[in-house]
Scaffold this motif. Sequence first.
Motif, PDB file in Angstrom:
ATOM      1  N   HIS A 123      -7.874   2.992  -9.037  1.00 41.14           N
ATOM      2  CA  HIS A 123      -6.732   3.569  -8.344  1.00 41.14           C
ATOM      3  C   HIS A 123      -5.506   2.678  -8.553  1.00 41.14           C
ATOM      4  O   HIS A 123      -5.584   1.470  -8.382  1.00 41.14           O
ATOM      5  N   ALA A 125      -2.134   0.622  -7.966  1.00 40.02           N
ATOM      6  CA  ALA A 125      -1.491  -0.065  -6.846  1.00 40.02           C
ATOM      7  C   ALA A 125      -0.065  -0.393  -7.270  1.00 40.02           C
ATOM      8  O   ALA A 125       0.164  -0.865  -8.383  1.00 40.02           O
ATOM      9  N   TRP A 126       0.898  -0.138  -6.400  1.00 34.14           N
ATOM     10  CA  TRP A 126       2.298  -0.334  -6.772  1.00 34.14           C
ATOM     11  C   TRP A 126       2.638  -1.819  -6.859  1.00 34.14           C
ATOM     12  O   TRP A 126       2.081  -2.666  -6.154  1.00 34.14           O
ATOM     13  N   CYS A 203       7.627   0.072   0.340  1.00 30.13           N
ATOM     14  CA  CYS A 203       6.236  -0.319   0.096  1.00 30.13           C
ATOM     15  C   CYS A 203       5.887  -1.584   0.868  1.00 30.13           C
ATOM     16  O   CYS A 203       4.806  -1.690   1.454  1.00 30.13           O
ATOM     17  N   ASP A 207       3.087  -1.739   3.763  1.00 28.04           N
ATOM     18  CA  ASP A 207       1.975  -2.655   3.567  1.00 28.04           C
ATOM     19  C   ASP A 207       1.721  -3.518   4.808  1.00 28.04           C
ATOM     20  O   ASP A 207       0.600  -3.987   5.019  1.00 28.04           O
ATOM     21  N   GLY A 225      -0.218   3.989  -2.492  1.00 25.29           N
ATOM     22  CA  GLY A 225      -0.299   2.911  -3.463  1.00 25.29           C
ATOM     23  C   GLY A 225      -0.245   1.523  -2.861  1.00 25.29           C
ATOM     24  O   GLY A 225      -0.339   0.532  -3.582  1.00 25.29           O
ATOM     25  N   THR A 226      -0.093   1.435  -1.524  1.00 27.42           N
ATOM     26  CA  THR A 226      -0.070   0.135  -0.856  1.00 27.42           C
ATOM     27  C   THR A 226      -1.336  -0.107  -0.042  1.00 27.42           C
ATOM     28  O   THR A 226      -1.514  -1.189   0.481  1.00 27.42           O
ATOM     29  N   ARG A 227      -2.187   0.874   0.065  1.00 25.80           N
ATOM     30  CA  ARG A 227      -3.406   0.829   0.885  1.00 25.80           C
ATOM     31  C   ARG A 227      -3.073   0.706   2.370  1.00 25.80           C
ATOM     32  O   ARG A 227      -3.847   0.168   3.161  1.00 25.80           O
TER      33      ARG A 227
END
Length: 302
Positions: A123, A125-126, A203, A207, A225-227
């Motif tokens: 996946h 991630a940014w 982001c 986060d 994209g930051t979980r």
Amino acid sequence: MARTLRRAQRTARQRGGRVRVLARAGGIGDVLWAAAASDLAAKHSPQDVLLFLTQPDMLEAVRLASPDITVIAPHLPNPHMQSLLRRVCSDVVEMVYEPHDTAGTHLVRTYLKQLGCPQQMPHPAWHFKHEPLPRAASPVACIYTGPSWPVREVPSSVWDEVVRRLKSELGLRVLQIMPLRPTVRLIPGCDERIIGWPLADLCNLFDQSALVLTIDSIMLHLAAGTRAPLVAIFGPTLASCRMFETPRQRSLAATVDCAGCHHRTPRLHWETGCPYDIACMQQISADPIMTAASQVLAPAAR
């Protein structure tokens, strides 16, 4: 442009690979995931040199997903630029997303397939600078109510109740995320409005947040994209096409027969129109949103 192509061709020859031009224009979410697929493709085939073609206002999104890829962002419309590039590069891939052809398939997997890469790659991630934010007295929840297509927006009365309960039941400090020129209603009770922040700064905020609550929008893609602990609300679009669900990132949708109509043929809506008065979003209530929020809430905020 010519210098960039010559440099790419020289590097590709040295590596024993080829120059590939990957083209994607459109909305931020489309470009963001296309750039993420390009980044994964570069790792899968390191001998190739990839050039990413998009419009100039998408540079920020591309850098967030793939900081090392060479970007071609001309002021010429994409079809005209692709025609020019094909004269000097035989491998120009236009990454296309057709919802009715790929129902249930995430954007990034659709693009990876078009690039000839495995669809089960990690996946994305940014890429953004992690900077500590001032510590708030209470854990932070970020909400995004719009603007978006009218068929993707939750009734404002639901947001009023959700904000009230996030504060009273979960003890959260609520920030409303808004675009640079806000056109949506200010939700009563929000502690702060975040207006027009750069994507990387958003982001970084997500986060470090206890919760991100959003409709299907660019904020969903950024948070995914930051979980960040995430609850995303869907109606005409399918969650599986927009996010990878985990225990800390969940989707929510009304149980109506016409849900996911965006991915059907013929499509029942196009951004504004709906023969059923947008029942999928009108039936969303605060209770399931609060239940989902409690389930994904970052442990430190419980």
